[in-house]
Design a protein around this motif. Structure first.
Motif, mmCIF file in Angstrom:
data_model
loop_
_atom_site.group_PDB
_atom_site.id
_atom_site.type_symbol
_atom_site.label_atom_id
_atom_site.label_comp_id
_atom_site.label_asym_id
_atom_site.label_seq_id
_atom_site.Cartn_x
_atom_site.Cartn_y
_atom_site.Cartn_z
ATOM 1 N N PHE A 43 0.834 -1.207 0.000
ATOM 2 C CA PHE A 43 0.000 0.000 0.000
ATOM 3 C C PHE A 43 0.865 1.252 0.000
ATOM 4 O O PHE A 43 1.843 1.327 0.728
ATOM 5 N N ALA A 44 0.453 2.238 -0.806
ATOM 6 C CA ALA A 44 1.197 3.493 -0.825
ATOM 7 C C ALA A 44 0.920 4.259 0.471
ATOM 8 O O ALA A 44 -0.217 4.296 0.921
ATOM 9 N N PRO A 45 1.968 4.824 1.078
ATOM 10 C CA PRO A 45 1.706 5.660 2.256
ATOM 11 C C PRO A 45 0.885 6.877 1.847
ATOM 12 O O PRO A 45 1.074 7.434 0.768
ATOM 13 N N LYS A 46 -0.062 7.252 2.723
ATOM 14 C CA LYS A 46 -1.017 8.311 2.339
ATOM 15 C C LYS A 46 -0.422 9.702 2.605
ATOM 16 O O LYS A 46 -0.937 10.467 3.417
ATOM 17 N N VAL A 47 0.655 10.003 1.885
ATOM 18 C CA VAL A 47 1.376 11.253 2.164
ATOM 19 C C VAL A 47 0.605 12.496 1.726
ATOM 20 O O VAL A 47 0.973 13.604 2.093
ATOM 21 N N LEU A 48 -0.434 12.314 0.919
ATOM 22 C CA LEU A 48 -1.232 13.470 0.489
ATOM 23 C C LEU A 48 -2.662 13.410 1.039
ATOM 24 O O LEU A 48 -3.574 14.025 0.485
ATOM 25 N N ARG A 49 -2.824 12.685 2.118
ATOM 26 C CA ARG A 49 -4.164 12.560 2.706
ATOM 27 C C ARG A 49 -4.747 13.948 2.987
ATOM 28 O O ARG A 49 -4.080 14.819 3.532
ATOM 29 N N GLY A 50 -6.000 14.137 2.565
ATOM 30 C CA GLY A 50 -6.675 15.403 2.845
ATOM 31 C C GLY A 50 -6.358 16.527 1.869
ATOM 32 O O GLY A 50 -6.954 17.595 1.957
ATOM 33 N N LYS A 51 -5.413 16.294 0.955
ATOM 34 C CA LYS A 51 -5.064 17.358 -0.001
ATOM 35 C C LYS A 51 -5.942 17.262 -1.253
ATOM 36 O O LYS A 51 -6.277 16.173 -1.703
ATOM 37 N N LYS A 52 -6.247 18.421 -1.811
ATOM 38 C CA LYS A 52 -7.000 18.464 -3.067
ATOM 39 C C LYS A 52 -6.059 18.910 -4.178
ATOM 40 O O LYS A 52 -5.452 19.978 -4.097
ATOM 41 N N LEU A 53 -5.956 18.065 -5.208
ATOM 42 C CA LEU A 53 -5.062 18.370 -6.326
ATOM 43 C C LEU A 53 -5.854 18.595 -7.600
ATOM 44 O O LEU A 53 -6.794 17.847 -7.902
ATOM 45 N N LEU A 54 -5.451 19.591 -8.351
ATOM 46 C CA LEU A 54 -6.009 19.846 -9.674
ATOM 47 C C LEU A 54 -4.864 19.717 -10.671
ATOM 48 O O LEU A 54 -3.807 20.328 -10.490
ATOM 49 N N ILE A 55 -5.071 18.880 -11.693
ATOM 50 C CA ILE A 55 -3.989 18.573 -12.638
ATOM 51 C C ILE A 55 -4.493 18.750 -14.062
ATOM 52 O O ILE A 55 -5.584 18.283 -14.397
ATOM 53 N N THR A 56 -3.702 19.426 -14.907
ATOM 54 C CA THR A 56 -4.026 19.444 -16.337
ATOM 55 C C THR A 56 -3.119 18.446 -17.051
ATOM 56 O O THR A 56 -1.973 18.238 -16.643
ATOM 57 N N ALA A 57 -3.642 17.831 -18.112
ATOM 58 C CA ALA A 57 -2.843 16.832 -18.828
ATOM 59 C C ALA A 57 -3.237 16.776 -20.301
ATOM 60 O O ALA A 57 -4.359 17.145 -20.667
ATOM 61 N N GLY A 58 -2.304 16.299 -21.097
ATOM 62 C CA GLY A 58 -2.576 16.071 -22.513
ATOM 63 C C GLY A 58 -2.366 17.319 -23.351
ATOM 64 O O GLY A 58 -1.934 18.362 -22.862
ATOM 65 N N GLU A 100 -7.480 13.971 -3.055
ATOM 66 C CA GLU A 100 -8.692 14.071 -3.860
ATOM 67 C C GLU A 100 -8.249 14.741 -5.158
ATOM 68 O O GLU A 100 -7.755 15.878 -5.123
ATOM 69 N N VAL A 101 -8.376 14.050 -6.280
ATOM 70 C CA VAL A 101 -7.756 14.525 -7.510
ATOM 71 C C VAL A 101 -8.780 14.844 -8.596
ATOM 72 O O VAL A 101 -9.650 14.026 -8.894
ATOM 73 N N THR A 102 -8.655 16.028 -9.165
ATOM 74 C CA THR A 102 -9.436 16.394 -10.352
ATOM 75 C C THR A 102 -8.458 16.566 -11.504
ATOM 76 O O THR A 102 -7.453 17.268 -11.390
ATOM 77 N N VAL A 142 -10.332 9.067 -9.597
ATOM 78 C CA VAL A 142 -10.016 10.437 -10.022
ATOM 79 C C VAL A 142 -11.209 11.038 -10.760
ATOM 80 O O VAL A 142 -11.822 10.385 -11.607
ATOM 81 N N GLN A 143 -11.534 12.299 -10.431
ATOM 82 C CA GLN A 143 -12.588 13.006 -11.166
ATOM 83 C C GLN A 143 -11.976 13.596 -12.435
ATOM 84 O O GLN A 143 -10.994 14.340 -12.361
ATOM 85 N N ARG A 144 -12.542 13.253 -13.580
ATOM 86 C CA ARG A 144 -11.962 13.700 -14.856
ATOM 87 C C ARG A 144 -12.907 14.630 -15.587
ATOM 88 O O ARG A 144 -14.108 14.359 -15.685
ATOM 89 N N ILE A 145 -12.359 15.725 -16.100
ATOM 90 C CA ILE A 145 -13.127 16.656 -16.923
ATOM 91 C C ILE A 145 -12.430 16.727 -18.275
ATOM 92 O O ILE A 145 -11.252 17.083 -18.355
ATOM 93 N N ASN A 146 -13.137 16.362 -19.326
ATOM 94 C CA ASN A 146 -12.543 16.391 -20.662
ATOM 95 C C ASN A 146 -12.763 17.744 -21.331
ATOM 96 O O ASN A 146 -13.868 18.282 -21.294
ATOM 97 N N VAL A 147 -11.718 18.268 -21.949
ATOM 98 C CA VAL A 147 -11.818 19.517 -22.697
ATOM 99 C C VAL A 147 -11.094 19.341 -24.025
ATOM 100 O O VAL A 147 -10.346 18.379 -24.217
ATOM 101 N N GLN A 148 -11.319 20.301 -24.920
ATOM 102 C CA GLN A 148 -10.610 20.288 -26.198
ATOM 103 C C GLN A 148 -9.596 21.436 -26.263
ATOM 104 O O GLN A 148 -8.403 21.217 -26.401
ATOM 105 N N SER A 149 -10.093 22.656 -26.171
ATOM 106 C CA SER A 149 -9.234 23.814 -26.438
ATOM 107 C C SER A 149 -8.598 24.375 -25.163
ATOM 108 O O SER A 149 -9.016 24.062 -24.040
ATOM 109 N N ALA A 150 -7.613 25.238 -25.372
ATOM 110 C CA ALA A 150 -6.963 25.921 -24.242
ATOM 111 C C ALA A 150 -7.971 26.770 -23.479
ATOM 112 O O ALA A 150 -7.944 26.820 -22.245
ATOM 113 N N GLN A 151 -8.861 27.436 -24.196
ATOM 114 C CA GLN A 151 -9.852 28.279 -23.522
ATOM 115 C C GLN A 151 -10.779 27.434 -22.653
ATOM 116 O O GLN A 151 -11.125 27.824 -21.541
#
Ligand code: C5P
Length: 225
Positions: free
Chosen positions: A1-16, A50-52, A66-75
């Protein structure tokens, strides 16, 4: 099991990549696969965060939990980020956002009319999502920890150091070449106010885990910055 070093943190990540439409059937994009951002999202979720994930058009499954939001453009990516960043503790910008978009998007497919004439494309600059978020009051006060990425072809350390200051983020992560787009492994250069360190070549999934550990250490050391 991974140690829960980010427990309670909310992360927002852009990708692609982003996709910038020319007309309903054409557009410009780039070769980003999204693998690095998705790997970070998966590792952060496993570490208790908690990851978006705001994803451009990629062919990757959503990491579990993970909560995923799909987008197309930069805007669209900017709008999604702005709608989600409010409660976030960390913003990680791995997306390869198109620097420019066509100045006009045609409503209908641009037809080849047989005259041999080619359409002239004019471009306008896209918003810089990372720089915009990094300038927000929460980021400036240290309540939101921002992480940028850099893909450079040469002089990575100098460019990464300069980019960290220019984007005004506490941590800038450089992709150590050659071009890593689409590949399963990578090597990373972490640059912060204290200096720099390298995460040697490894699968992106593994680097995601290491980066999450580095991030957790920095958040613990400097709540704020
Ligand atoms: O300036 P450059 O594109 O090299 O900066 C790369 C970093 O900035 C990455 O973290 C990328 O996700 C982010 N970026 C962004 N919006 C842009 C351009 C880059 O968020 N329009």
């Amino acid at each position: 099991f991974a140690p829960k070093v980010l427990r309670g943190k909310k992360l927002l990540i852009t990708a692609g990549p982003t996709f910038e439409a020319i007309d309903p059937v054409r557009g410009i994009t780039n070769l980003s696969s999204g693998k690095m951002g998705f790997a970070i999202a998966a590792a952060a979720q496993a570490a208790g965060a908690e990851v978006t994930l705001v994803a451009g058009p990629v062919h990757l499954p959503t990491p579990r939990g993970v909560q995923r939001i799909n987008v197309q453009s930069a805007q669209q990516m900017l709008a999604a980020v702005q709608s989600q960043v409010g409660p976030a503790d960390v913003f990680i910008a791995t997306a390869a956002v198109a620097d420019w978009r066509p100045a006009n998007t045609a409503d209908q497919k641009i037809k080849k009319d047989g005259s041999g004439e080619v359409p002239a494309l004019a471009f306008v600059e896209n918003p810089d999502i990372l720089a915009t978020v990094a300038q927000s009051a929460r980021a400036q006060s240290g309540a939101l920890y921002c992480v940028g990425f850099a893909a450079e072809s040469h002089d990575l350390l100098q460019h990464a150091m300069a980019k960290r200051l220019r984007k005004d983020v506490p941590l800038l992560v450089g992709n150590i070449g050659p071009a890593t787009f689409g590949q399963d492994d990578n090597a990373l250069l972490l640059v912060d106010a204290q200096g720099h360190r390298e995460l040697p070549r490894a699968p992106k999934t593994e680097l995601g885990v290491q980066l999450v550990q580095e991030l957790a250490r920095r958040l613990a050391a400097a709540p704020g910055r």
